[in-house]
Design a protein around this motif. Structure first.
Motif, mmCIF file in Angstrom:
data_model
loop_
_atom_site.group_PDB
_atom_site.id
_atom_site.type_symbol
_atom_site.label_atom_id
_atom_site.label_comp_id
_atom_site.label_asym_id
_atom_site.label_seq_id
_atom_site.Cartn_x
_atom_site.Cartn_y
_atom_site.Cartn_z
ATOM 1 N N LEU A 72 46.805 44.430 41.042
ATOM 2 C CA LEU A 72 47.035 43.701 39.803
ATOM 3 C C LEU A 72 46.086 42.512 39.701
ATOM 4 C CD1 LEU A 72 48.659 43.357 37.226
ATOM 5 C CD2 LEU A 72 50.340 42.040 38.534
ATOM 6 N N LYS A 73 45.890 41.805 40.814
ATOM 7 C CA LYS A 73 44.949 40.680 40.814
ATOM 8 C C LYS A 73 43.536 41.159 40.482
ATOM 9 C CE LYS A 73 47.378 37.656 44.027
ATOM 10 N NZ LYS A 73 47.410 37.079 45.362
ATOM 11 N N GLU A 74 43.142 42.293 41.074
ATOM 12 C CA GLU A 74 41.811 42.852 40.807
ATOM 13 C C GLU A 74 41.676 43.255 39.340
ATOM 14 O OE1 GLU A 74 37.920 44.192 41.591
ATOM 15 O OE2 GLU A 74 39.264 43.011 42.855
ATOM 16 N N ALA A 79 39.354 42.237 34.093
ATOM 17 C CA ALA A 79 39.604 42.065 32.661
ATOM 18 C C ALA A 79 39.084 40.701 32.206
ATOM 19 C CB ALA A 79 41.088 42.210 32.367
ATOM 20 N N ARG A 80 39.366 39.670 33.004
ATOM 21 C CA ARG A 80 38.890 38.324 32.663
ATOM 22 C C ARG A 80 37.372 38.287 32.596
ATOM 23 N NH1 ARG A 80 36.492 34.362 34.638
ATOM 24 N NH2 ARG A 80 36.382 35.195 36.733
ATOM 25 N N GLN A 81 36.710 38.927 33.561
ATOM 26 C CA GLN A 81 35.251 38.951 33.590
ATOM 27 C C GLN A 81 34.671 39.681 32.377
ATOM 28 O OE1 GLN A 81 34.298 40.715 37.371
ATOM 29 N NE2 GLN A 81 34.742 38.843 38.517
ATOM 30 N N SER A 82 35.442 40.612 31.839
ATOM 31 C CA SER A 82 34.996 41.370 30.666
ATOM 32 C C SER A 82 35.476 40.754 29.362
ATOM 33 C CB SER A 82 35.499 42.809 30.763
ATOM 34 O OG SER A 82 34.951 43.452 31.881
ATOM 35 N N ASN A 83 36.109 39.577 29.448
ATOM 36 C CA ASN A 83 36.670 38.897 28.273
ATOM 37 C C ASN A 83 37.685 39.772 27.545
ATOM 38 O OD1 ASN A 83 34.978 36.786 28.869
ATOM 39 N ND2 ASN A 83 33.485 37.278 27.300
ATOM 40 N N ALA A 86 44.309 42.562 30.219
ATOM 41 C CA ALA A 86 44.480 43.632 31.205
ATOM 42 C C ALA A 86 44.817 44.946 30.504
ATOM 43 C CB ALA A 86 45.572 43.260 32.213
ATOM 44 N N ASN A 87 45.660 44.888 29.463
ATOM 45 C CA ASN A 87 46.012 46.108 28.729
ATOM 46 C C ASN A 87 44.793 46.725 28.070
ATOM 47 O OD1 ASN A 87 48.722 46.111 29.335
ATOM 48 N ND2 ASN A 87 49.309 45.015 27.481
ATOM 49 N N ARG A 88 43.991 45.910 27.400
ATOM 50 C CA ARG A 88 42.801 46.432 26.715
ATOM 51 C C ARG A 88 41.800 46.974 27.732
ATOM 52 N NH1 ARG A 88 40.876 49.575 24.262
ATOM 53 N NH2 ARG A 88 38.858 49.354 23.313
ATOM 54 N N TYR A 89 41.680 46.319 28.863
ATOM 55 C CA TYR A 89 40.756 46.774 29.899
ATOM 56 C C TYR A 89 41.177 48.147 30.429
ATOM 57 C CZ TYR A 89 37.664 46.570 33.956
ATOM 58 O OH TYR A 89 36.692 46.843 34.890
ATOM 59 N N THR A 106 34.410 43.887 25.873
ATOM 60 C CA THR A 106 34.125 42.786 24.953
ATOM 61 C C THR A 106 32.889 42.014 25.406
ATOM 62 O OG1 THR A 106 36.488 42.615 24.506
ATOM 63 C CG2 THR A 106 35.126 40.725 23.888
ATOM 64 N N LYS A 107 32.795 41.772 26.702
ATOM 65 C CA LYS A 107 31.647 41.035 27.240
ATOM 66 C C LYS A 107 30.345 41.812 26.998
ATOM 67 C CE LYS A 107 30.028 38.866 31.519
ATOM 68 N NZ LYS A 107 30.347 38.628 32.921
ATOM 69 N N GLU A 108 30.390 43.123 27.174
ATOM 70 C CA GLU A 108 29.192 43.940 26.964
ATOM 71 C C GLU A 108 28.795 43.977 25.492
ATOM 72 O OE1 GLU A 108 29.968 46.949 30.713
ATOM 73 O OE2 GLU A 108 30.846 47.393 28.764
ATOM 74 N N ILE A 109 29.779 44.042 24.617
ATOM 75 C CA ILE A 109 29.481 44.023 23.183
ATOM 76 C C ILE A 109 28.854 42.688 22.806
ATOM 77 C CG2 ILE A 109 30.547 43.992 20.883
ATOM 78 C CD1 ILE A 109 32.538 46.107 21.997
#
Length: 172
Positions: A72-74, A79-83, A86-89, A106-109
């Motif tokens: 869960l932490k990972e 998810a945080r790194q990808s902006n 967790a659900n969307r990730y 999101t981060k890649e977009i």
């Protein structure tokens, strides 16, 4: 718009479960309030407000996944790194896996958006250079200006490569 609030009291567990099941059948959601709204609007002849089961099914359904604390932490960290949430990730990972095609975070977009903005600026610079050269007037195009354009292109290429690499790493 106005709101109307009401309570249904003294329901047995069976009655409550039956209402939830009926709500799922008629609205696609287990919401007794949505069921009540739909039934009331139907009685008033306002069928245009009716929430169809097909529409509700396409909106997205909830699923619960239990993870060990380290997992869960990972998940939350990635998810945080990808902006993303967790659900969307998780939804993005599932879509990428089932579609066998990249689904951007999101981060890649955001990175691609910034990269495209840089490309537009580069294009404007190149148009100005071409216009100056084609006008026949004396121009002072410096090596510095051309190096700036090259640096912007290199940055763009690196950003796109990072997005592609991240997608390859996620793919099974």
């Amino acid at each position: 718009m106005k709101e109307a609030h009401f309570r249904i009291r003294d329901l047995t567990n069976d009655e409550y479960a039956s209402l939830k099941n009926l709500a799922i059948q008629l609205t696609g959601k287990p919401s007794i309030a949505a069921l009540a709204k739909q039934l009331i609007l139907e009685k008033l002849g306002k069928n245009d407000h009716k929430l169809s089961k097909e529409k509700a099914e396409n909106q997205g359904q909830r699923i619960e996944v239990r993870l060990q604390s380290p997992d869960l932490k990972e998940l939350k960290e990635r998810a945080r790194q990808s902006n993303m949430t967790a659900n969307r990730y998780l939804a993005m990972l599932f879509q990428a896996h089932t579609q066998k095609a990249p689904v951007l975070s999101t981060k890649e977009i955001e990175a691609l958006y910034q990269s495209n903005a840089q490309l537009l600026r580069i294009g404007r610079n190149l148009n100005q250079i071409a216009k100056a050269l084609n006008s026949g007037s004396q121009t002072a195009i410096s090596t510095h200006l051309l190096n700036n354009i090259k640096d912007e292109l290199d940055t763009h290429t690196e950003q796109v490569a990072d997005v592609i690499r991240a997608n390859w790493e996620r793919m099974p």
